[in-house]
Design a protein around this motif. Structure first.
Motif, PDB file in Angstrom:
ATOM      1  N   ASN A  73       0.983  -1.114   0.149  1.00  0.00           N
ATOM      2  CA  ASN A  73       0.153   0.047   0.021  1.00  0.00           C
ATOM      3  C   ASN A  73       0.853   1.358  -0.008  1.00  0.00           C
ATOM      4  O   ASN A  73       0.396   2.275   0.334  1.00  0.00           O
ATOM      5  N   ASN A  74       2.136   1.356  -0.513  1.00  0.00           N
ATOM      6  CA  ASN A  74       2.944   2.339  -0.641  1.00  0.00           C
ATOM      7  C   ASN A  74       3.573   2.494  -2.048  1.00  0.00           C
ATOM      8  O   ASN A  74       4.561   2.129  -2.163  1.00  0.00           O
ATOM      9  N   PRO A  75       2.730   3.012  -3.051  1.00  0.00           N
ATOM     10  CA  PRO A  75       3.109   3.242  -4.397  1.00  0.00           C
ATOM     11  C   PRO A  75       4.571   4.096  -4.719  1.00  0.00           C
ATOM     12  O   PRO A  75       5.120   3.741  -5.569  1.00  0.00           O
ATOM     13  N   TYR A  76       4.514   4.984  -3.569  1.00  0.00           N
ATOM     14  CA  TYR A  76       5.856   6.134  -3.624  1.00  0.00           C
ATOM     15  C   TYR A  76       6.882   5.123  -3.753  1.00  0.00           C
ATOM     16  O   TYR A  76       7.959   5.301  -4.312  1.00  0.00           O
ATOM     17  N   ILE A  77       6.974   4.099  -2.548  1.00  0.00           N
ATOM     18  CA  ILE A  77       8.256   3.535  -2.386  1.00  0.00           C
ATOM     19  C   ILE A  77       8.645   2.405  -3.775  1.00  0.00           C
ATOM     20  O   ILE A  77       9.403   2.094  -4.292  1.00  0.00           O
ATOM     21  N   VAL A  78       7.348   1.765  -4.238  1.00  0.00           N
ATOM     22  CA  VAL A  78       7.585   0.923  -5.304  1.00  0.00           C
ATOM     23  C   VAL A  78       7.959   1.786  -6.668  1.00  0.00           C
ATOM     24  O   VAL A  78       8.906   1.428  -7.148  1.00  0.00           O
ATOM     25  N   ASP A  79       7.223   2.970  -6.833  1.00  0.00           N
ATOM     26  CA  ASP A  79       7.878   3.786  -7.823  1.00  0.00           C
ATOM     27  C   ASP A  79       9.306   3.991  -7.683  1.00  0.00           C
ATOM     28  O   ASP A  79      10.315   3.918  -8.649  1.00  0.00           O
ATOM     29  N   ALA A  80       9.694   4.599  -6.408  1.00  0.00           N
ATOM     30  CA  ALA A  80      11.309   5.056  -6.240  1.00  0.00           C
ATOM     31  C   ALA A  80      12.108   3.747  -6.621  1.00  0.00           C
ATOM     32  O   ALA A  80      13.142   3.786  -7.123  1.00  0.00           O
ATOM     33  N   LYS A  81      11.839   2.370  -6.249  1.00  0.00           N
ATOM     34  CA  LYS A  81      12.479   1.146  -6.389  1.00  0.00           C
ATOM     35  C   LYS A  81      12.574   0.972  -7.765  1.00  0.00           C
ATOM     36  O   LYS A  81      13.736   0.737  -8.216  1.00  0.00           O
ATOM     37  N   ASN A  82      11.458   1.140  -8.733  1.00  0.00           N
ATOM     38  CA  ASN A  82      11.465   0.853 -10.136  1.00  0.00           C
ATOM     39  C   ASN A  82      12.427   1.953 -10.716  1.00  0.00           C
ATOM     40  O   ASN A  82      12.961   1.418 -11.779  1.00  0.00           O
ATOM     41  N   LYS A  83      12.453   2.873 -10.169  1.00  0.00           N
ATOM     42  CA  LYS A  83      13.340   3.962 -10.738  1.00  0.00           C
ATOM     43  C   LYS A  83      14.809   3.763 -10.749  1.00  0.00           C
ATOM     44  O   LYS A  83      15.607   3.630 -11.723  1.00  0.00           O
ATOM     45  N   LEU A  84      15.210   2.919  -9.420  1.00  0.00           N
ATOM     46  CA  LEU A  84      16.420   2.910  -9.195  1.00  0.00           C
ATOM     47  C   LEU A  84      16.816   1.383  -9.956  1.00  0.00           C
ATOM     48  O   LEU A  84      18.036   1.311 -10.403  1.00  0.00           O
ATOM     49  N   ILE A  85      15.908   0.482 -10.045  1.00  0.00           N
ATOM     50  CA  ILE A  85      16.134  -0.776 -10.919  1.00  0.00           C
ATOM     51  C   ILE A  85      16.539  -0.225 -12.387  1.00  0.00           C
ATOM     52  O   ILE A  85      17.414  -1.047 -13.044  1.00  0.00           O
ATOM     53  N   GLN A  86      15.984   0.857 -12.795  1.00  0.00           N
ATOM     54  CA  GLN A  86      16.259   1.171 -14.178  1.00  0.00           C
ATOM     55  C   GLN A  86      17.850   1.561 -14.355  1.00  0.00           C
ATOM     56  O   GLN A  86      18.316   1.396 -15.467  1.00  0.00           O
ATOM     57  N   PHE A  87      18.393   1.988 -13.432  1.00  0.00           N
ATOM     58  CA  PHE A  87      19.835   2.246 -13.462  1.00  0.00           C
ATOM     59  C   PHE A  87      20.683   1.071 -13.031  1.00  0.00           C
ATOM     60  O   PHE A  87      21.721   0.671 -13.579  1.00  0.00           O
ATOM     61  N   VAL A  88      20.192   0.189 -11.986  1.00  0.00           N
ATOM     62  CA  VAL A  88      20.836  -0.765 -11.455  1.00  0.00           C
ATOM     63  C   VAL A  88      20.641  -2.109 -12.296  1.00  0.00           C
ATOM     64  O   VAL A  88      21.623  -2.922 -12.292  1.00  0.00           O
ATOM     65  N   GLY A  89      19.407  -2.414 -12.633  1.00  0.00           N
ATOM     66  CA  GLY A  89      18.997  -3.731 -13.260  1.00  0.00           C
ATOM     67  C   GLY A  89      18.586  -4.609 -12.094  1.00  0.00           C
ATOM     68  O   GLY A  89      18.978  -4.533 -11.138  1.00  0.00           O
ATOM     69  N   SER A  90      17.725  -5.374 -12.573  1.00  0.00           N
ATOM     70  CA  SER A  90      17.022  -6.098 -11.637  1.00  0.00           C
ATOM     71  C   SER A  90      17.896  -7.272 -11.191  1.00  0.00           C
ATOM     72  O   SER A  90      17.476  -7.783  -9.962  1.00  0.00           O
ATOM     73  N   LYS A  91      18.707  -7.846 -12.086  1.00  0.00           N
ATOM     74  CA  LYS A  91      19.364  -9.013 -11.589  1.00  0.00           C
ATOM     75  C   LYS A  91      20.458  -8.628 -10.499  1.00  0.00           C
ATOM     76  O   LYS A  91      20.270  -9.465  -9.536  1.00  0.00           O
ATOM     77  N   ASN A  92      20.964  -7.349 -10.468  1.00  0.00           N
ATOM     78  CA  ASN A  92      21.869  -6.964  -9.416  1.00  0.00           C
ATOM     79  C   ASN A  92      21.145  -6.070  -8.443  1.00  0.00           C
ATOM     80  O   ASN A  92      22.101  -5.761  -7.513  1.00  0.00           O
ATOM     81  N   PHE A  93      20.048  -5.987  -8.257  1.00  0.00           N
ATOM     82  CA  PHE A  93      19.597  -5.002  -7.533  1.00  0.00           C
ATOM     83  C   PHE A  93      19.653  -5.357  -6.141  1.00  0.00           C
ATOM     84  O   PHE A  93      20.110  -4.389  -5.279  1.00  0.00           O
ATOM     85  N   ASP A  94      19.115  -6.461  -5.669  1.00  0.00           N
ATOM     86  CA  ASP A  94      19.275  -6.632  -4.220  1.00  0.00           C
ATOM     87  C   ASP A  94      20.762  -6.829  -3.895  1.00  0.00           C
ATOM     88  O   ASP A  94      20.901  -6.160  -2.463  1.00  0.00           O
ATOM     89  N   ASN A  95      21.771  -7.238  -4.540  1.00  0.00           N
ATOM     90  CA  ASN A  95      23.140  -7.054  -4.146  1.00  0.00           C
ATOM     91  C   ASN A  95      23.435  -5.768  -4.065  1.00  0.00           C
ATOM     92  O   ASN A  95      24.172  -5.118  -3.061  1.00  0.00           O
ATOM     93  N   TYR A  96      23.066  -5.018  -4.914  1.00  0.00           N
ATOM     94  CA  TYR A  96      23.288  -3.273  -4.824  1.00  0.00           C
ATOM     95  C   TYR A  96      22.862  -2.569  -3.626  1.00  0.00           C
ATOM     96  O   TYR A  96      23.641  -1.883  -2.877  1.00  0.00           O
ATOM     97  N   ILE A  97      21.690  -2.937  -3.332  1.00  0.00           N
ATOM     98  CA  ILE A  97      20.954  -2.122  -2.208  1.00  0.00           C
ATOM     99  C   ILE A  97      21.625  -2.830  -0.933  1.00  0.00           C
ATOM    100  O   ILE A  97      21.696  -1.868  -0.048  1.00  0.00           O
ATOM    101  N   ILE A  98      21.991  -4.082  -0.969  1.00  0.00           N
ATOM    102  CA  ILE A  98      22.550  -4.533   0.481  1.00  0.00           C
ATOM    103  C   ILE A  98      24.031  -3.834   0.669  1.00  0.00           C
ATOM    104  O   ILE A  98      24.438  -3.480   1.853  1.00  0.00           O
ATOM    105  N   LYS A  99      24.635  -3.861  -0.619  1.00  0.00           N
ATOM    106  CA  LYS A  99      25.972  -3.206  -0.288  1.00  0.00           C
ATOM    107  C   LYS A  99      25.904  -1.713  -0.082  1.00  0.00           C
ATOM    108  O   LYS A  99      26.761  -1.233   0.676  1.00  0.00           O
TER     109      LYS A  99
END
Length: 220
Positions: free
Chosen positions: A48-74
């Motif tokens: 129920n928080n579209p702002y977070i989903v939208d912000a996450k998707n914007k970041l995925i555009q730069f990072v890529g979905s494959k490496n996304f979790d590793n990136y945000i953990i790092k």
């Protein structure tokens, strides 16, 4: 070596090997635990928080979905765990990383564009009398090639010589072929094209900046 020393060395080796075996699975658990923590954090903050989903998707555009979790953990998203306002923390994290990467990309693009412009300036030639004559004649030849529709010569010779893009060439061709009167004269008497070239060169020598094709990208 004494037997007692041999026994001590053997015992130490066994203990070290045993410790190594025990430590290895602990590291794997930590890795799995981080993945589970990320998954849980996403579930808790994205519902129920579209702002977070939208912000996450914007970041995925730069990072890529494959490496996304590793990136945000790092980059420290797990620091949001236990925060008094996890959702706000995660949103700020996504947006901060997104704008940082966007800025880095824009900066890189700006540097590349400026380098390209710098290279163009370095490759420009001096407007000497000889160079002006050469390019006035070449401009007249270029116009002739457009009138005669010599596509190969235009793309293979004139385009690189005059440092023009495909769009530049198309614009010039459109401009030249709009001169219906000249086209009519050439069709009626093809030899008149040579007279037109002579007139063009003469006018060009008197006013090279306006008549040499793509003058300002060629001369300093």
């Amino acid at each position: 070596m004494k037997i007692s020393n041999i026994l001590v060395c053997a015992i130490v080796s066994i203990l070290v090997a045993s410790c190594a075996k025990k430590i290895s699975p602990i590291k794997n658990k930590e890795t799995i635990s981080q993945v589970d923590q990320i998954s849980l954090l996403k579930q808790q903050t994205e519902i129920n928080n579209p702002y977070i989903v939208d912000a996450k998707n914007k970041l995925i555009q730069f990072v890529g979905s494959k490496n996304f979790d590793n990136y945000i953990i790092k980059h420290g998203i797990l620091n949001c765990q236990g925060d008094n306002n996890q959702s706000s923390c995660v949103l700020n994290f996504y947006l901060s990383e997104y704008y940082k990467l966007k800025y880095d990309m824009q900066l890189k693009k700006w540097v590349e564009e400026n380098q390209a412009q710098h290279d163009i300036e370095l490759n420009k030639i001096k407007a000497t009398e000889n160079n002006i004559k050469n390019y006035c004649q070449s401009s007249a030849d270029f116009i002739e090639a457009i009138y005669t529709k010599d596509t190969d010569k235009i793309t293979q010779y004139f385009q690189p010589k005059f440092k023009m893009s495909a769009q530049d060439i198309l614009s010039l061709q459109t401009k030249v072929t709009k001169d219906n009167y000249s086209l009519f004269l050439i069709e009626e008497n093809p030899s008149i094209l040579q007279e037109m070239k002579v007139d063009y060169v003469e006018e060009c020598l008197n006013n090279p900046k306006d008549n040499i094709i793509n003058y300002f990208n060629i001369f300093r």
